[in-house]
Scaffold this active site. Structure first.
Site, mmCIF file in Angstrom:
data_model
loop_
_atom_site.group_PDB
_atom_site.id
_atom_site.type_symbol
_atom_site.label_atom_id
_atom_site.label_comp_id
_atom_site.label_asym_id
_atom_site.label_seq_id
_atom_site.Cartn_x
_atom_site.Cartn_y
_atom_site.Cartn_z
ATOM 1 N N HIS A 191 8.116 3.531 -4.058
ATOM 2 C CA HIS A 191 7.109 4.257 -4.844
ATOM 3 C C HIS A 191 5.706 3.670 -4.644
ATOM 4 O O HIS A 191 4.978 3.370 -5.589
ATOM 5 C CB HIS A 191 7.473 4.236 -6.327
ATOM 6 C CG HIS A 191 6.959 5.440 -7.081
ATOM 7 N ND1 HIS A 191 7.804 6.329 -7.699
ATOM 8 C CD2 HIS A 191 5.699 5.906 -7.300
ATOM 9 C CE1 HIS A 191 7.084 7.280 -8.295
ATOM 10 N NE2 HIS A 191 5.814 7.042 -8.046
ATOM 11 N N ILE A 224 4.218 5.977 5.760
ATOM 12 C CA ILE A 224 4.381 6.633 7.062
ATOM 13 C C ILE A 224 3.066 7.295 7.456
ATOM 14 O O ILE A 224 2.580 8.189 6.766
ATOM 15 C CB ILE A 224 5.532 7.645 7.024
ATOM 16 C CG1 ILE A 224 6.851 6.896 6.800
ATOM 17 C CG2 ILE A 224 5.585 8.466 8.305
ATOM 18 C CD1 ILE A 224 8.040 7.770 6.576
ATOM 19 N N ARG A 245 0.127 9.958 1.428
ATOM 20 C CA ARG A 245 -1.281 9.574 1.530
ATOM 21 C C ARG A 245 -1.901 9.921 2.870
ATOM 22 O O ARG A 245 -3.099 10.167 2.955
ATOM 23 C CB ARG A 245 -1.436 8.086 1.209
ATOM 24 C CG ARG A 245 -1.401 7.846 -0.298
ATOM 25 C CD ARG A 245 -1.172 6.390 -0.680
ATOM 26 N NE ARG A 245 -1.276 6.253 -2.128
ATOM 27 C CZ ARG A 245 -0.325 6.605 -2.993
ATOM 28 N NH1 ARG A 245 0.804 7.125 -2.551
ATOM 29 N NH2 ARG A 245 -0.504 6.437 -4.287
#
Length: 294
Positions: A191, A224, A245
């Site tokens: 997370h 990633i 992101r």
């Protein structure tokens, strides 16, 4: 070597410690399609279950979903209001709703029913958002959370009547319990560094893959950034990955930006697959993996 307690930095370092051998002879341009819960997608790159992106662009969460749809990718969605989810599902993206571990189980059941009745093709829960950093249960956007037992998780899974995915798995123990409870998928994730010193998802992934033994799909989340990262996750046993992101910057250009970056990452993945002899996602061979020790 200088060490850090930041789980995101540790995760990035682990990604970069993984090296690949090449296999050019008999290699061809590969295919990247995957099948998931009865549907076919162009790419194993899925959006992550993000929330509250409202400051990035107008109708950001809807644009995010549209971008995934246009890339023929799975769209995950995190926390949000009922109307926002309805607007997202109206886009027609194949969407999986991830629900917080609310203190009130009635709210969890209500959110499952709302998501499924409005067209989510799967649902799930991020089990790792139950605790705060000060020794109490978490409070998210004013809403109290609480850790869930095996029995509670089993009830949620049975109630959903669509595939249920457990997000935040970072151990063999939780992976096995998820399978036993009836989950149809897990997301190996910390997370985005919710706890310091968390093991990188790719480090624990092979052990989880061995324990699950092909019973359910395994997805990977956290850090990633490229098609190369995607390949490494797949080579270590993931069936698909979640990207968050890395897509937030492109989202400034709306859905087109999201589609473009997913497509770019998929082309990067294809390039690595071609250079390592993988003709399809299922042909990605873990034996191409090596680790930096110099």
């Amino acid at each position: 070597m200088q060490y850090t307690n930041n789980s995101n930095s540790i995760t990035r370092d682990y990604f970069d410690s993984i090296l690949l051998e090449t296999r050019y002879i008999d290699s061809i341009l590969p295919k990247t399609e995957i099948q998931l819960y009865g549907k076919t997608f162009q790419t194993p790159i899925m959006t992550a279950a993000l929330s509250h992106l409202h400051d990035i662009c107008e109708n950001a969460m809807v644009e995010f979903a549209q971008g995934a749809k246009d890339a023929n990718a799975v769209n995950f969605i995190g926390m949000g209001e009922d109307q926002e989810l309805e607007n997202i599902l109206a886009v027609g993206a194949s969407t999986i709703k991830i629900i917080k571990p609310h203190f009130n189980n009635d709210e969890v059941f209500r959110k499952i029913e709302h998501a499924v009745s409005n067209g989510a093709f799967a649902v799930g829960m991020d089990i790792d958002h139950a605790f705060s950093n000060n020794g109490t249960y978490d409070v998210v956007c004013g809403l109290p959370m609480q850790a869930k037992s095996f029995a509670e998780l089993s009830q949620f899974i049975h109630y959903a009547k669509v595939p249920f995915i457990v997000k935040g798995v970072l151990s063999i123990q939780d992976a096995q319990k998820s399978v036993e409870a009836g989950a149809k998928g897990i997301i190996v994730s910390h997370h985005h560094g919710i706890m310091d010193y968390a093991i990188p998802p790719l480090m624990i992934l092979p052990d989880i893959v061995k324990a699950v033994d092909g019973q359910i799909p395994i997805f990977v989340d956290c850090g990633i950034q490229s098609g190369m990262d995607v390949f490494k996750a797949l080579a270590l046993g993931a069936d698909a990955v979640c990207v968050g992101r890395e897509l937030m910057g492109p989202l400034k250009n709306g859905s087109a930006g999201v589609t473009q970056r997913i497509t770019e990452m998929n082309l990067e993945l294809m390039s690595v697959m071609a250079r390592t002899g993988a003709k399809s996602i299922k042909d990605i061979d873990p034996s191409v993996i090596h680790y930096r020790n110099f």
